[in-house]
Motif scaffolding. Structure first.
Motif, PDB file in Angstrom:
ATOM      1  N   GLY A 122       0.587  -1.065   0.099  1.00  0.00           N
ATOM      2  CA  GLY A 122       0.004   0.097   0.340  1.00  0.00           C
ATOM      3  C   GLY A 122       0.828   1.143  -0.071  1.00  0.00           C
ATOM      4  N   GLN A 123       1.815   1.376   0.227  1.00  0.00           N
ATOM      5  CA  GLN A 123       3.049   2.183   1.164  1.00  0.00           C
ATOM      6  C   GLN A 123       3.352   3.136  -1.039  1.00  0.00           C
ATOM      7  N   SER A 148      -9.077   5.164   0.194  1.00  0.00           N
ATOM      8  CA  SER A 148      -8.602   4.436   1.640  1.00  0.00           C
ATOM      9  C   SER A 148      -9.924   5.548   3.051  1.00  0.00           C
ATOM     10  N   ASP A 149      -8.858   5.551   3.792  1.00  0.00           N
ATOM     11  CA  ASP A 149      -9.994   5.624   4.803  1.00  0.00           C
ATOM     12  C   ASP A 149      -9.008   7.148   5.399  1.00  0.00           C
ATOM     13  N   THR A 173      -5.883   5.613   8.071  1.00  0.00           N
ATOM     14  CA  THR A 173      -5.013   4.297   7.612  1.00  0.00           C
ATOM     15  C   THR A 173      -4.131   5.453   6.726  1.00  0.00           C
ATOM     16  N   MET A 174      -4.330   6.348   5.807  1.00  0.00           N
ATOM     17  CA  MET A 174      -3.764   6.928   4.552  1.00  0.00           C
ATOM     18  C   MET A 174      -2.539   7.566   5.523  1.00  0.00           C
ATOM     19  N   ARG A 230      -1.564   7.072   9.355  1.00  0.00           N
ATOM     20  CA  ARG A 230      -0.503   5.803   9.578  1.00  0.00           C
ATOM     21  C   ARG A 230       0.192   5.798   8.050  1.00  0.00           C
ATOM     22  N   THR A 231      -0.089   5.267   7.251  1.00  0.00           N
ATOM     23  CA  THR A 231       0.710   5.529   6.001  1.00  0.00           C
ATOM     24  C   THR A 231       1.892   6.578   6.161  1.00  0.00           C
ATOM     25  N   ARG A 239     -16.495   2.476   6.123  1.00  0.00           N
ATOM     26  CA  ARG A 239     -14.908   3.410   6.107  1.00  0.00           C
ATOM     27  C   ARG A 239     -15.403   4.436   6.568  1.00  0.00           C
TER      28      ARG A 239
END
Length: 186
Positions: free
Chosen positions: A68-69, A93-94, A97-98, A100-101, A186
């Protein structure tokens, strides 16, 4: 593994069928639970996606990324600096999550945040100079993943597979759009 014998009829191959190949199939697949027998394509998609993500993860870890990264980085390399909200939309995405990424990519030195020149409330996420060497590695990993995934397929089979996958995706996108509350997760 189920085989299509005639239109719509699915059967198990006999023990004498493809003796050399059956053993490889048994180690590469998971038995379809009886409850999933009404959705063999869906079960196959689930298994394929799981294995693809696992292999991608193994290949990406070698270059310091998690699955994903690399997709976030691809968008940043391609489009330039983006607001985090735009990355959420691009990646479907949500926000959590983004966040954190982006934080992990920032800690690794592959992205940085800078204030948006047009919106004081927003910051832009941009690839760093250090990420440019990573780009070549990501391209190499994706080529390797493609080669592994499509090994043994002719050019025509690759094209047909891609068209089928795109059709399945269109079906699912349409169904999600027509299903009330589909975004509630989401």
């Amino acid at each position: 593994m189920l085989r299509q014998e005639s239109e719509g009829e699915m059967t198990q191959p006999g023990p004498e069928a493809e003796r050399g190949h059956v053993e490889a199939e048994q180690t590469a697949t998971v038995p379809v639970p009886g409850t999933a027998s009404g959705g063999p394509v869906s079960h196959a998609i689930f298994r394929l996606a799981r294995l693809h993500r696992m292999l991608a993860g193994q290949l990406l870890r070698r270059i310091g990324l998690h699955p994903g990264q690399e997709l976030v980085m691809m968008h940043l390399w391609e489009l330039g600096p983006q607001r985090q909200a735009d990355l959420v939309r691009l990646m479907d995405s949500d926000a959590a999550t983004m966040t954190r990424t982006v934080r992990r990519l920032e800690q690794a030195g592959f992205v940085r945040r800078r204030p948006s020149p047009t919106d004081r409330r927003a910051s832009l996420i941009e690839p760093t100079v250090a990420s440019h060497a990573l780009r070549r590695e990501v391209e190499r990993v994706w080529s390797q993943l493609e080669d592994i995934s499509t090994a043994g397929l002719s050019d025509e089979e690759r094209t047909a597979t891609l068209l089928t996958l795109e059709r399945l995706e269109q079906n699912l996108v349409q169904a999600a759009a027509e299903t009330p509350g589909a975004d509630a997760d989401r």
